[in-house]
Design a protein around this motif. Structure first.
Motif, mmCIF file in Angstrom:
data_model
loop_
_atom_site.group_PDB
_atom_site.id
_atom_site.type_symbol
_atom_site.label_atom_id
_atom_site.label_comp_id
_atom_site.label_asym_id
_atom_site.label_seq_id
_atom_site.Cartn_x
_atom_site.Cartn_y
_atom_site.Cartn_z
ATOM 1 N N UNK A 40 -36.759 -11.149 8.124
ATOM 2 C CA UNK A 40 -35.668 -10.741 9.012
ATOM 3 C C UNK A 40 -34.461 -11.682 8.954
ATOM 4 N N UNK A 41 -33.866 -11.863 7.781
ATOM 5 C CA UNK A 41 -32.672 -12.719 7.693
ATOM 6 C C UNK A 41 -31.478 -12.050 8.373
ATOM 7 N N UNK A 42 -30.541 -12.875 8.793
ATOM 8 C CA UNK A 42 -29.314 -12.362 9.401
ATOM 9 C C UNK A 42 -28.271 -11.996 8.352
ATOM 10 N N UNK A 126 -17.816 -12.343 8.578
ATOM 11 C CA UNK A 126 -18.588 -12.816 9.726
ATOM 12 C C UNK A 126 -20.043 -12.358 9.649
ATOM 13 N N UNK A 127 -20.931 -13.233 10.058
ATOM 14 C CA UNK A 127 -22.344 -12.885 10.205
ATOM 15 C C UNK A 127 -22.603 -12.633 11.680
ATOM 16 N N UNK A 128 -23.068 -11.440 11.989
ATOM 17 C CA UNK A 128 -23.309 -11.089 13.401
ATOM 18 C C UNK A 128 -24.792 -11.144 13.719
ATOM 19 N N UNK A 129 -25.068 -11.619 14.935
ATOM 20 C CA UNK A 129 -26.442 -11.678 15.422
ATOM 21 C C UNK A 129 -26.416 -11.315 16.908
ATOM 22 N N UNK A 130 -27.227 -10.334 17.260
ATOM 23 C CA UNK A 130 -27.256 -9.849 18.652
ATOM 24 C C UNK A 130 -25.857 -9.446 19.126
ATOM 25 N N UNK A 131 -25.078 -8.856 18.224
ATOM 26 C CA UNK A 131 -23.769 -8.327 18.585
ATOM 27 C C UNK A 131 -22.630 -9.318 18.569
ATOM 28 N N UNK A 132 -22.912 -10.588 18.365
ATOM 29 C CA UNK A 132 -21.858 -11.609 18.382
ATOM 30 C C UNK A 132 -21.761 -12.285 17.014
#
Length: 412
Positions: A40-42, A126-132
């Protein structure tokens, strides 16, 4: 904290002495998709040389785009960044950009400077995680002459030092300076597709690619603020200069000289201290064997050694092992290469490399020109081609040169 899967040098569409690699690529892409599902990489960063040719076949392009869709389906929230390498046509790679953006795939080709200023939107992803936004990738493709403005033949010849290295350094500095206001202290990954000084090359598989005949750049051309530098071009997984400056290596061996490599991808964790890197090995879909495992052997031993492999005679061609053979020169008959092929055709193998030891050395890659007299008929034509190419150009022939040679030889 974010996790980034760093890969590169897929070389889709490559052939090895005329043998297609599509089966192997399909299998390692299966493994890559499974790895994305498991870890599960971002973000996934592909650092160049998507294809083996600037004019890839329809089958190669289909496999690439199908793989991108599968990666997106495996983890829809994952950001995917693909940069062009020296084997890729950057414009062709960027052409479906609008469609790829829709599934989170960002393709980075040549540097664009509309009005003289770098178009940062093409490079900073940009790398997004949990919407941010949780991090950034500064994507930089192989630096062509068009990406390095101001270079002239006169500067290359006359200026002290290396204007090519200076131009590459200036390119990264300009990109980083443009990106700096957007970084906000978040994890920051920079990519590159070039040879960094200190990196170990694969003989016959990689070529010197910087414009102006320059070989390599020092590791300090990359921004000091980068948390990780994801490199492509060299096929051996390795760090160069610093632990954060790293080649992930290729997914499969692209020449016989890569037989001993542990091919795979790099899984990078960033954001809670120095970047931590794990090299994840991907099992080879097809065996790549050396006979004998060390040293060399007489031609008369070849049949017995092939029989000892105990391979299934029903193996389809695409699943048959690749084979590198090392022969002792003593007693080797004229026309030995035809005899190697005659013996090997009784077994489910694919011979892709035959090398002959000189009388003076146990197992060199090429017999020395100044060694004991050997009749021309006793020399492997590939050895002669390698020697002639080296004498003419001052470097070993790369994989594309060898592929052309083998196709020409097969058609002769």
């Amino acid at each position: 904290m974010i996790r980034v899967l760093h890969t590169g040098d897929w070389h889709i569409g490559q052939t090895l002495r005329g043998f297609l690699r599509e089966h192997e690529h399909a299998r390692v892409f299966d493994a890559l998709v499974a790895l994305v599902e498991e870890r599960e990489p971002d973000a996934l960063v592909m650092a160049g040389d998507v294809f083996d040719s600037q004019n890839p076949s329809g089958e190669a392009q289909r496999l690439f785009y199908e793989t991108l869709v599968r990666l997106h389906q495996a983890r829809p929230a994952m950001t995917i960044v693909v940069t062009a390498g020296n084997h890729d046509a950057a414009g062709r790679l960027e052409a479906p950009r609008a469609l790829l953006d829709a599934i989170g795939v960002h393709v980075v080709g040549n540097v664009r400077r509309p009005g003289g200023a770098i178009d940062l939107s093409r490079h900073l992803v940009p790398i997004r995680k949990d919407g941010a936004v949780a991090g950034h990738v500064l994507g930089v493709s192989y630096p062509t002459a068009a990406c390095l403005p101001g270079l002239t033949a006169g500067r290359v010849r006359d200026e002290a030092g290396s204007p090519i290295v200076r131009a590459v350094r200036d390119l990264y500095a300009a990109l980083h300076e443009a990106a700096r206001p957007e970084l906000a202290g978040l994890p920051y990954i920079v990519t590159g597709h070039l040879h960094v000084a200190g990196g170990l090359e694969s003989e016959g598989a990689e070529r010197r690619i910087l414009v102006g005949g320059e070989h390599a750049v020092p590791p300090d051309v990359f921004p000091e603020d980068a948390d990780y530098v994801a490199l492509g071009h060299l096929h051996r997984a390795q760090e160069v200069g610093r632990p954060i400056v790293r080649y992930s290596g290729s997914l499969i061996p692209l020449s016989a000289t890569e037989l001993a490599y542990r091919h795979g991808v790099s899984l990078v964790t960033i954001g809670d201290g120095p970047a931590r890197t794990e090299h994840v090995v991907i099992d080879r879909p097809v065996l790549f064997l050396r006979l004998p495992e060390a040293g060399d052997m007489a031609l008369g031993e070849l049949g017995d050694r092939l029989a000892a492999l105990d391979l299934d005679p029903g193996l389809p061609v695409e699943a048959r092992p690749f084979l590198q053979i090392r022969l002792a020169r003593a007693g080797l008959p004229a026309g030995y290469r035809a005899e190697v092929d005659r013996i090997a055709e009784r077994f489910p193998v694919r011979v892709v490399d035959v090398r002959v030891a000189s009388v003076d050395a146990p197992s060199p890659d090429l017999a020395p020109v100044g060694g004991p007299m050997v009749r021309l008929a006793e020399r492997d034509p590939e050895d002669l081609f390698r020697m002639a190419f080296l004498q003419t150009h001052g470097v070993e022939p790369a994989a594309p040169h060898l592929d052309v040679f083998h196709r020409a030889r097969a058609g002769a």
